[in-house]
Design an enzyme around this catalytic site. Structure first.
Site, PDB file in Angstrom:
ATOM      1  N   LYS A  40      27.980 -17.870 -69.996  1.00  0.00           N
ATOM      2  CA  LYS A  40      29.391 -18.519 -70.005  1.00  0.00           C
ATOM      3  C   LYS A  40      29.585 -19.708 -70.867  1.00  0.00           C
ATOM      4  O   LYS A  40      30.749 -19.821 -71.668  1.00  0.00           O
ATOM      5  CB  LYS A  40      29.497 -19.044 -68.357  1.00  0.00           C
ATOM      6  CG  LYS A  40      29.564 -17.612 -67.461  1.00  0.00           C
ATOM      7  CD  LYS A  40      29.556 -18.223 -66.029  1.00  0.00           C
ATOM      8  CE  LYS A  40      28.676 -19.227 -65.573  1.00  0.00           C
ATOM      9  NZ  LYS A  40      27.070 -18.649 -65.407  1.00  0.00           N
TER      10      LYS A  40
ATOM     11  N   ARG B 291      32.759 -20.696 -57.209  1.00  0.00           N
ATOM     12  CA  ARG B 291      31.560 -19.895 -56.854  1.00  0.00           C
ATOM     13  C   ARG B 291      31.617 -19.216 -55.557  1.00  0.00           C
ATOM     14  O   ARG B 291      30.734 -18.742 -55.092  1.00  0.00           O
ATOM     15  CB  ARG B 291      30.618 -20.814 -57.075  1.00  0.00           C
ATOM     16  CG  ARG B 291      29.622 -20.818 -58.396  1.00  0.00           C
ATOM     17  CD  ARG B 291      28.624 -21.846 -58.687  1.00  0.00           C
ATOM     18  NE  ARG B 291      27.488 -21.646 -59.192  1.00  0.00           N
ATOM     19  CZ  ARG B 291      27.283 -21.923 -60.551  1.00  0.00           C
ATOM     20  NH1 ARG B 291      28.300 -22.661 -61.104  1.00  0.00           N
ATOM     21  NH2 ARG B 291      26.036 -21.913 -60.976  1.00  0.00           N
TER      22      ARG B 291
ATOM     23  N   ARG C 159      16.207 -21.388 -72.360  1.00  0.00           N
ATOM     24  CA  ARG C 159      17.281 -22.118 -72.872  1.00  0.00           C
ATOM     25  C   ARG C 159      16.939 -23.591 -73.018  1.00  0.00           C
ATOM     26  O   ARG C 159      16.269 -24.182 -72.415  1.00  0.00           O
ATOM     27  CB  ARG C 159      18.477 -21.954 -71.623  1.00  0.00           C
ATOM     28  CG  ARG C 159      19.613 -22.836 -71.852  1.00  0.00           C
ATOM     29  CD  ARG C 159      20.554 -22.741 -70.904  1.00  0.00           C
ATOM     30  NE  ARG C 159      20.486 -22.704 -69.411  1.00  0.00           N
ATOM     31  CZ  ARG C 159      21.517 -22.489 -68.609  1.00  0.00           C
ATOM     32  NH1 ARG C 159      22.660 -21.947 -69.026  1.00  0.00           N
ATOM     33  NH2 ARG C 159      21.151 -22.607 -67.330  1.00  0.00           N
TER      34      ARG C 159
ATOM     35  N   ARG D  11      16.861 -28.229 -69.038  1.00  0.00           N
ATOM     36  CA  ARG D  11      17.309 -28.623 -67.741  1.00  0.00           C
ATOM     37  C   ARG D  11      16.184 -28.440 -66.597  1.00  0.00           C
ATOM     38  O   ARG D  11      15.325 -27.466 -66.894  1.00  0.00           O
ATOM     39  CB  ARG D  11      18.419 -27.633 -67.219  1.00  0.00           C
ATOM     40  CG  ARG D  11      19.700 -28.076 -67.568  1.00  0.00           C
ATOM     41  CD  ARG D  11      20.740 -27.008 -67.571  1.00  0.00           C
ATOM     42  NE  ARG D  11      20.938 -26.664 -66.296  1.00  0.00           N
ATOM     43  CZ  ARG D  11      21.698 -25.650 -65.637  1.00  0.00           C
ATOM     44  NH1 ARG D  11      22.788 -25.287 -66.599  1.00  0.00           N
ATOM     45  NH2 ARG D  11      21.745 -25.220 -64.466  1.00  0.00           N
TER      46      ARG D  11
ATOM     47  N   ARG E 179      18.739 -19.135 -57.644  1.00  0.00           N
ATOM     48  CA  ARG E 179      20.101 -19.334 -57.936  1.00  0.00           C
ATOM     49  C   ARG E 179      20.608 -17.923 -58.047  1.00  0.00           C
ATOM     50  O   ARG E 179      21.804 -17.739 -57.755  1.00  0.00           O
ATOM     51  CB  ARG E 179      20.089 -20.082 -59.455  1.00  0.00           C
ATOM     52  CG  ARG E 179      20.100 -21.482 -59.014  1.00  0.00           C
ATOM     53  CD  ARG E 179      19.429 -22.379 -60.568  1.00  0.00           C
ATOM     54  NE  ARG E 179      20.191 -22.251 -61.600  1.00  0.00           N
ATOM     55  CZ  ARG E 179      19.931 -22.386 -62.938  1.00  0.00           C
ATOM     56  NH1 ARG E 179      18.565 -22.649 -63.156  1.00  0.00           N
ATOM     57  NH2 ARG E 179      20.623 -22.237 -63.878  1.00  0.00           N
TER      58      ARG E 179
HETATM   59  P1  ADP Z   1      24.311 -21.991 -64.644  1.00  0.00           P
HETATM   60  O1  ADP Z   1      25.263 -22.407 -65.923  1.00  0.00           O
HETATM   61  O2  ADP Z   1      22.979 -21.810 -65.148  1.00  0.00           O
HETATM   62  O3  ADP Z   1      24.956 -21.199 -63.701  1.00  0.00           O
HETATM   63  P2  ADP Z   1      25.362 -24.558 -63.648  1.00  0.00           P
HETATM   64  O4  ADP Z   1      25.179 -25.811 -64.503  1.00  0.00           O
HETATM   65  O5  ADP Z   1      26.648 -23.714 -63.583  1.00  0.00           O
HETATM   66  O6  ADP Z   1      24.231 -23.580 -64.037  1.00  0.00           O
HETATM   67  O7  ADP Z   1      25.008 -24.876 -62.309  1.00  0.00           O
HETATM   68  C1  ADP Z   1      23.808 -25.761 -61.914  1.00  0.00           C
HETATM   69  C2  ADP Z   1      23.896 -25.854 -60.441  1.00  0.00           C
HETATM   70  O8  ADP Z   1      25.028 -26.797 -59.979  1.00  0.00           O
HETATM   71  C3  ADP Z   1      23.992 -24.796 -59.358  1.00  0.00           C
HETATM   72  O9  ADP Z   1      22.794 -24.308 -59.125  1.00  0.00           O
HETATM   73  C4  ADP Z   1      24.735 -25.542 -58.277  1.00  0.00           C
HETATM   74  O10 ADP Z   1      23.751 -26.174 -57.264  1.00  0.00           O
HETATM   75  C5  ADP Z   1      25.513 -26.587 -58.864  1.00  0.00           C
HETATM   76  N1  ADP Z   1      26.828 -26.139 -58.903  1.00  0.00           N
HETATM   77  C6  ADP Z   1      27.650 -25.981 -60.427  1.00  0.00           C
HETATM   78  N2  ADP Z   1      28.602 -25.502 -59.978  1.00  0.00           N
HETATM   79  C7  ADP Z   1      29.164 -25.302 -58.731  1.00  0.00           C
HETATM   80  C8  ADP Z   1      29.959 -24.703 -58.033  1.00  0.00           C
HETATM   81  N3  ADP Z   1      31.329 -24.391 -58.503  1.00  0.00           N
HETATM   82  N4  ADP Z   1      29.916 -24.698 -56.559  1.00  0.00           N
HETATM   83  C9  ADP Z   1      28.747 -25.148 -56.009  1.00  0.00           C
HETATM   84  N5  ADP Z   1      27.892 -25.754 -56.698  1.00  0.00           N
HETATM   85  C10 ADP Z   1      27.624 -25.800 -57.913  1.00  0.00           C
HETATM   86  P1  ADP Z   2      25.363 -19.463 -68.546  1.00  0.00           P
HETATM   87  O1  ADP Z   2      26.475 -20.819 -68.961  1.00  0.00           O
HETATM   88  O2  ADP Z   2      26.179 -18.510 -67.960  1.00  0.00           O
HETATM   89  O3  ADP Z   2      24.477 -20.228 -67.537  1.00  0.00           O
HETATM   90  P2  ADP Z   2      24.263 -19.883 -71.433  1.00  0.00           P
HETATM   91  O4  ADP Z   2      25.497 -19.894 -72.052  1.00  0.00           O
HETATM   92  O5  ADP Z   2      23.816 -21.187 -71.040  1.00  0.00           O
HETATM   93  O6  ADP Z   2      24.666 -19.330 -69.823  1.00  0.00           O
HETATM   94  O7  ADP Z   2      23.244 -18.834 -71.696  1.00  0.00           O
HETATM   95  C1  ADP Z   2      21.928 -18.935 -71.157  1.00  0.00           C
HETATM   96  C2  ADP Z   2      20.789 -18.878 -72.212  1.00  0.00           C
HETATM   97  O8  ADP Z   2      20.958 -17.362 -72.794  1.00  0.00           O
HETATM   98  C3  ADP Z   2      20.915 -19.738 -73.473  1.00  0.00           C
HETATM   99  O9  ADP Z   2      19.729 -19.935 -73.727  1.00  0.00           O
HETATM  100  C4  ADP Z   2      21.810 -18.741 -74.609  1.00  0.00           C
HETATM  101  O10 ADP Z   2      21.389 -19.358 -75.968  1.00  0.00           O
HETATM  102  C5  ADP Z   2      21.312 -17.504 -74.165  1.00  0.00           C
HETATM  103  N1  ADP Z   2      22.298 -16.461 -74.398  1.00  0.00           N
HETATM  104  C6  ADP Z   2      23.679 -16.479 -74.529  1.00  0.00           C
HETATM  105  N2  ADP Z   2      24.302 -15.348 -74.429  1.00  0.00           N
HETATM  106  C7  ADP Z   2      23.269 -14.573 -74.786  1.00  0.00           C
HETATM  107  C8  ADP Z   2      23.425 -13.059 -75.433  1.00  0.00           C
HETATM  108  N3  ADP Z   2      24.565 -12.302 -75.459  1.00  0.00           N
HETATM  109  N4  ADP Z   2      22.150 -12.572 -75.850  1.00  0.00           N
HETATM  110  C9  ADP Z   2      21.087 -13.206 -75.626  1.00  0.00           C
HETATM  111  N5  ADP Z   2      21.128 -14.599 -75.089  1.00  0.00           N
HETATM  112  C10 ADP Z   2      22.018 -15.074 -74.743  1.00  0.00           C
END
Ligand code: ADP
Ligand code: ADP
Length: 208
Positions: free
Chosen positions: A14, A89, A123, A155, A166
């Site tokens: 995302k 979410r 990541r 992170r 998660r």
């Molecule tokens: P990822 O990109 O790997 O999905 P995020 O950075 O979006 O992780 O979220 C990290 C943590 O922050 C989640 O595991 C949750 O604890 C919290 N979080 C983020 N967005 C939300 C949301 N919309 N509702 C509830 N918790 C959230």
């Molecule tokens: P999210 O915001 O959904 O948690 P990220 O954009 O942070 O996900 O991507 C998670 C990890 O996967 C990062 O290290 C990113 O560089 C990698 N990644 C993202 N898109 C792809 C893809 N299409 N193929 C392989 N790796 C990817």
């Protein structure tokens, strides 16, 4: 104004896609995860409250998240809509969002669980510009970070144990939203298990 939701499991791509489609949409990215990490870094009560949930891979309570979004959407740069990343979410979050702003597209980036663990544990990002990279799949370019001076950040919750929590949380509480948005006719499913550029092309197609 109307906004876009980037939807999918942790590590679906995302944030990576938001970075790329920002130029296309002109909309700012609004990541509740980034907002919570900024609150924690600043030592606010919201950040400290959120930390225990984030460390455990659980969702922060809806009322905390909804209050953050209500404030964020009032900022001048949100006037023409935003790209939500990691929000909503839960169904109550989506219901609250529907009262605040119109959502035109929900882009669901689909990636199987086995792939997610590899993505999350590799990541890293640049602390200065925020760009996201991956040890294997999206390495730092040989000539350095495109955003300027590179400073590596990983992170605390990007470990195998927390990512499995998660993912469970995602399947139990977040994935039902796909059907919810599907019933509203605005869900666009994208195969996220392909090269980053191919995924970007499909998202831009879905938005046009
Ligand atoms: P990822 O990109 O790997 O999905 P995020 O950075 O979006 O992780 O979220 C990290 C943590 O922050 C989640 O595991 C949750 O604890 C919290 N979080 C983020 N967005 C939300 C949301 N919309 N509702 C509830 N918790 C959230
Ligand atoms: P999210 O915001 O959904 O948690 P990220 O954009 O942070 O996900 O991507 C998670 C990890 O996967 C990062 O290290 C990113 O560089 C990698 N990644 C993202 N898109 C792809 C893809 N299409 N193929 C392989 N790796 C990817």
């Amino acid at each position: 104004m109307s906004s876009i939701v980037l939807f999918g499991p942790p590590g679906a791509g995302k944030g990576t896609q938001a970075e790329r489609i920002m130029q296309h949409t002109g909309m700012p990215q609004v990541s509740t995860g980034d907002m919570l990490r900024a609150a924690l870094k600043a030592g606010t009560s919201v950040g400290l409250e959120a930390k225990k949930y984030m460390d455990a891979g659980q969702l922060v309570p809806d009322e905390v998240i909804i209050a953050l979004i209500e404030d964020r959407i009032e900022q001048p740069d949100a006037a023409n809509g935003v790209m939500f990343d990691g929000f909503p979410r839960t169904i109550p979050q989506a219901e609250a969002l529907a009262k605040i702003t119109e959502v035109s597209h929900v882009i669901s980036i689909e990636v199987p669980d086995e792939e997610i663990v590899d993505r999350i544990t590799g990541r890293f990002s640049c602390a200065n510009c925020g760009m996201v990279f991956h040890d294997k799949f999206n390495p730092l370019p040989v000539d350095g970070c495109p955003g300027g001076e590179f400073e590596e950040k990983r992170r605390a919750d990007d470990n195998e144990h927390t990512v499995r929590s998660r993912l469970n949380t995602y399947h139990e509480q977040t994935s039902p939203l796909a059907q919810w948005y599907g019933e509203r006719g605005i869900l666009h499913s994208i195969d996220g298990n392909r090269a980053i550029d191919l995924v970007t092309v499909d998202i831009i197609d879905a938005l046009n």
